[in-house]
Enzyme design. Structure first.
Site, PDB file in Angstrom:
ATOM      1  N   GLU A 118      28.408 -79.682  45.922  1.00  0.00           N
ATOM      2  CA  GLU A 118      29.264 -78.983  44.915  1.00  0.00           C
ATOM      3  C   GLU A 118      30.610 -78.577  45.514  1.00  0.00           C
ATOM      4  OE1 GLU A 118      26.031 -78.334  45.531  1.00  0.00           O
ATOM      5  OE2 GLU A 118      25.384 -79.510  43.821  1.00  0.00           O
ATOM      6  N   ASP A 167      17.715 -78.256  40.701  1.00  0.00           N
ATOM      7  CA  ASP A 167      16.517 -77.442  40.940  1.00  0.00           C
ATOM      8  C   ASP A 167      15.966 -76.847  39.653  1.00  0.00           C
ATOM      9  OD1 ASP A 167      16.901 -78.113  43.549  1.00  0.00           O
ATOM     10  OD2 ASP A 167      17.826 -76.206  44.110  1.00  0.00           O
ATOM     11  N   ASP A 200      22.993 -84.295  48.726  1.00  0.00           N
ATOM     12  CA  ASP A 200      22.693 -83.000  48.107  1.00  0.00           C
ATOM     13  C   ASP A 200      23.823 -82.024  48.479  1.00  0.00           C
ATOM     14  OD1 ASP A 200      21.198 -80.967  46.884  1.00  0.00           O
ATOM     15  OD2 ASP A 200      19.983 -80.584  48.671  1.00  0.00           O
TER      16      ASP A 200
HETATM   17  O1  MIG Z   1      19.035 -75.315  49.286  1.00  0.00           O
HETATM   18  O2  MIG Z   1      17.253 -80.149  50.742  1.00  0.00           O
HETATM   19  O3  MIG Z   1      18.377 -79.595  44.917  1.00  0.00           O
HETATM   20  O4  MIG Z   1      16.242 -81.183  45.734  1.00  0.00           O
HETATM   21  O5  MIG Z   1      14.908 -80.447  48.074  1.00  0.00           O
HETATM   22  C1  MIG Z   1      18.140 -76.278  48.864  1.00  0.00           C
HETATM   23  C2  MIG Z   1      16.432 -79.156  50.189  1.00  0.00           C
HETATM   24  C3  MIG Z   1      18.659 -77.631  49.252  1.00  0.00           C
HETATM   25  C4  MIG Z   1      18.411 -78.524  47.042  1.00  0.00           C
HETATM   26  C5  MIG Z   1      18.048 -79.742  46.276  1.00  0.00           C
HETATM   27  C6  MIG Z   1      16.594 -80.034  46.452  1.00  0.00           C
HETATM   28  C7  MIG Z   1      16.280 -80.229  47.913  1.00  0.00           C
HETATM   29  C8  MIG Z   1      16.704 -78.967  48.700  1.00  0.00           C
HETATM   30  N1  MIG Z   1      18.114 -78.690  48.450  1.00  0.00           N
END
Ligand code: MIG
Length: 801
Positions: free
Chosen positions: A379, A459, A376
């Protein structure tokens, strides 16, 4: 202007401008251009090194050349025109490239009936005509239908014009942009603030050929482990061992089929990647074992931001600093930015050696048999800055086969950073466990990233509109190479009302990745949370996905060879569906194909229970749930227009699905392999493989026997690479309409050495209107069930009379 013909293309010059066109195959061209008299570094994160140098001999012509399939000419100002061999215009420059310093923009003519698809999961309508987009991977929590950019940059699009498809991959990693007739109705354009003019043209004319070409250039999605196709339950977060085990227990107790469970960031100690919070998860390895004993695969989030913790015995930091593995500021110091663990440092994924180092961080989890990893925030997301990422001037020290060793600014690397993160994970996990197919889920990526990871749409929100959006997003992701994709089922942000969660679980059963996920603070999302009535509907759809697993796996195996997506827009299967030979229904309906043969038609206004029209392409179709057969639309051809309108009106297929219904149709002529019900993919189904056979019409004026069904099933062990050495099974089925009115169902000889789980076949023949002898039983809607047919490696034949 001077044009110089080359064996595999041409070079043209005008002043300082240099244009290079090379033919990689007789239907793929690479086009590069510069305004400095010479071409820039020839390197790519996206296109495979083995194919970038492919070349064929072309036939030189005056100011151009042709291959066996396409002709290209260069006019004054280096304007390019591409046609097919019949002279149909495929693409034409509308004006010369406009340069402003390093910034450039390429302009192409746009016709009123041009349609554009691709660019990954950017939201909005399926057809991108009339829109414009920016490529800049962005953590877009709370994104909506018009939000751009999102998490991924996939600079590939498929243009559809007059029934002919052309693919364009613009291989530029900077903050590139696309305009499909937004600014000027008769032009489309793409460009970037810096980097190379470097794009590939893939000629169809069939859109499937473009998809295959794109997979040839950037690599297809590798065959995933079978369990990844099962139902996946996630949440931000299951915060303790007890909570996670309860979810596992409840899924099994309620007999909701499931294969994967996820742990989000709260399993870690202080959000430090590659640690486990031993208070909340005191028996972590035992827990993983217990889960796998129950046939659950655990997927762990492992974000890339390594906590900035000098002298604290935090191994990922220490080994990273020792090896000089982190991204730097322009002054040479290590770049530090705040994310979940607080101050964090960022691995240099643009170095082969640093990726290998990253891979070693998975050693412990791999040894504990954690099955999958979730990347995750890549980016990369960084808190505090308005840009939500690291500063533009952050330095990346590229050290990579095929690239000049040099320092690049973050502006150049930003869009490939997430892809290289997921690559490091994929390759690292593979190295640690070379016999197993890795499963990696990534949020950010770039063109070609499908080689390393599945993805999801980030999200989204728990709204009906976001449910509807999953279809165009997953279709465009599939068109852009990311076949293995899902959207958070139930929506991430917000709490779905029970009906929304139910409808979402219905549609997601027919999407490539079926993962229920929810944000912190939202109400629980698991299938059972809204009482027995909702739960049993949800369960039925998940069960149906598991019954269809042989069909889904066969489709996914095709994807792994050809790059064809798993969910497909109708035009991909029916590019000439309308009376005048055009693709039908390019956008409006929200219908999609799940694999080659199933058409899913969710309500375009999912929040209401009201009639809507299903548009079936011409041909024979069957209702998936009842076996009911629908008529030809092409029979309407040739009538005068008033009559046609009237006939069309009468033939409209209006449906009003209730809460528990989702319209699904089967293409006439297909064979759908179906398994007995299972609760996970680890345990082999027990019983015969059912072949649901949907007979097609016998073609008119056919004097000899004709094929009225055909289909395949593919099987292997579902987790290793033994299939590469021939340990797989492929069977081809077909039906032949004999002249005496009987039908012969044929299973061809086995290919491959894999011994499948089934002990024979069960045939369900739809569209058969004769009475059957032997062991066949007639059921409703002209279908026939033949209970048991032995499996014979040499193939078999069943005759229906
Ligand atoms: O700032 O890891 O898109 O699926 O549950 C949020 C926590 C960070 C974003 C992801 C989401 C995940 C969440 N993450």
């Amino acid at each position: 202007m001077v044009v110089q013909n080359l064996p595999n293309g041409l070079e043209a010059r005008q002043g300082d401008r240099l244009l290079s066109i090379r033919a990689l195959t007789d239907h793929i061209l690479r086009i590069r251009e510069s305004n400095s008299g010479s071409l820039p570094e020839d390197a790519s994160w996206s296109v495979l090194p083995s194919v970038r140098t492919a070349n064929i001999s072309v036939v030189p012509e005056h100011d151009g050349f042709h291959t066996s399939q396409i002709r290209i000419t260069v006019g004054p100002d280096l304007l390019i025109t591409l046609t097919d061999m019949e002279g149909h215009l495929l693409q034409q420059d509308a004006e010369p490239i406009r340069w402003t310093g390093a910034r450039f923009r390429v302009y192409k003519h746009k016709e009123p009936d041009d349609h554009f698809f691709g660019l990954g999961d950017k939201p909005g309508p399926l057809d991108r005509a009339g829109q414009s987009y920016v490529m800049w991977n962005t953590d877009s929590f709370g994104w909506q239908e018009s939000t751009d950019p999102l998490y991924k940059s996939i600079p590939f699009f498929l243009e559809f014009r007059g029934g002919r498809a052309l693919g364009v991959l613009f291989d530029n990693t900077w903050r590139a942009f696309f305009d499909f007739g937004h600014e000027l109705p008769n032009e489309y354009s793409f460009g970037a603030p810096d980097g190379p003019v470097d794009y590939y043209l893939m000629y169809g004319p069939d859109p499937k050929e473009v998809e295959k070409d794109y997979a040839w250039l950037t690599g297809p999605t590798p065959l995933p482990p079978l369990w990844a196709l099962g139902f996946q339950q996630s949440r931000y977060s299951y915060e303790t061992e007890g909570k996670l085990l309860d979810v596992a227990k409840r899924l099994r107790a309620d007999r909701i089929p499931a294969d994967a469970l996820y742990l989000d960031i709260d399993y870690q100690r202080k959000y430090r990647p590659f640690t486990v919070d031993e208070v909340a998860f005191p028996l972590f390895s035992e827990m993983v074992k217990k889960l796998s004993g129950d046939h659950f695969h655990l997927v762990l989030i492992t974000d890339l931001h390594i906590a900035d913790l000098p002298g604290s015995n935090y191994a990922p930091y220490d080994s990273g600093i020792t090896g000089d593995r982190f991204v730097k500021n322009p002054d040479g110091s290590t770049y530090v930015g705040p994310v979940w663990p607080g101050a964090a440092v960022f691995p240099e994924f643009t170095q082969e050696k640093s990726r290998a180092w990253w891979g070693t961080l998975y050693k412990q989890f791999a040894a504990e048999h954690v099955s999958g990893f979730w990347n995750d925030m890549n980016e990369p997301a960084v808190f505090t800055y308005p840009s939500k990422t690291m500063p533009d001037a952050t330095q990346h020290r590229i050290d990579e086969p095929g690239f000049q060793k040099r320092t690049a600014s973050h502006l150049e690397i930003h869009n490939v950073y997430g892809m290289e993160n997921s690559r490091a994970t994929y390759e690292g996990v593979l190295q640690l466990n070379p016999q197993e197919r890795p499963f990696v889920l990534t949020r950010a990526s770039y063109a070609g990233g499908q080689r390393y990871a599945a993805t999801w749409t980030g999200d989204n929100s728990s709204t009906w509109n976001h449910l509807r959006e999953t279809t165009p997003q997953l279709l465009n992701l599939g068109i852009s190479g990311f076949a293995l994709a899902g959207a958070d089922v139930g929506g991430f942000a917000g709490s779905p009302p029970p009906d929304l969660l139910t409808k979402w679980l219905e549609v997601a059963a027919f999407q490539p990745i079926d993962r229920d996920h929810a944000a912190k603070g939202t109400r629980p999302h698991e299938p059972w949370v809204d009482g027995r009535e909702h739960e049993s509907i949800r369960q039925r759809f998940i069960e149906e996905r598991y019954r269809l697993m042989p069909y889904l796996y066969t489709t996914v195996e095709e994807t792994s060879r050809t790059g064809l997506p798993i969910v497909r827009p109708l035009f991909l299967e029916f590019p000439h569906a309308t009376d005048d030979g055009h693709p039908m229904d390019l956008d409006a309906s929200g219908e999609f194909m799940f694999g080659p043969d199933l058409l899913v038609a969710p309500n375009p206004s999912p929040e209401e229970i009201a009639p809507y029209e299903v548009h079936l392409p011409p041909g024979v179709w069957y209702d998936y749930w009842t076996g009911e057969r629908f008529e030809h639309r092409s029979a309407i051809r040739g009538e005068d227009s008033e009559k046609r309108e009237e006939l069309l009106l009468r033939k409209r297929l209006m449906v009003t699905p209730t809460l528990s219904e989702l319209p699904v149709y089967v293409r006439g002529g297909s064979v759908i392999p179906v398994a007995p019900q299972t609760e996970n993919t680890d345990v082999a189904p027990n019983g015969p493989l059912t072949l649901r056979i949907y007979l097609n019409d016998t073609p008119e004026n056919e004097s000899h026997s004709s094929e009225i069904c055909s289909g395949d099933v593919y099987q292997d062990d579902g987790h290793s690479f033994a299939f590469r050495a021939g340990d797989f099974l492929r069977l081809h089925f077909s039906c032949v309409a004999n002249q005496d009115g009987s039908v012969t169902v044929i299973a061809g000889k086995r290919q491959g050495t894999y011994a499948p789980w089934w002990n024979g076949f069960r045939l369900e023949v739809h569209g058969w209107d004769h009475l059957v002898s032997a062991n066949g039983n007639q059921t409703s809607h002209d279908s026939v069930i033949i209970q048991q047919v032995n499996d014979n490696p040499e193939g078999l034949q069943v005759v229906l009379r």
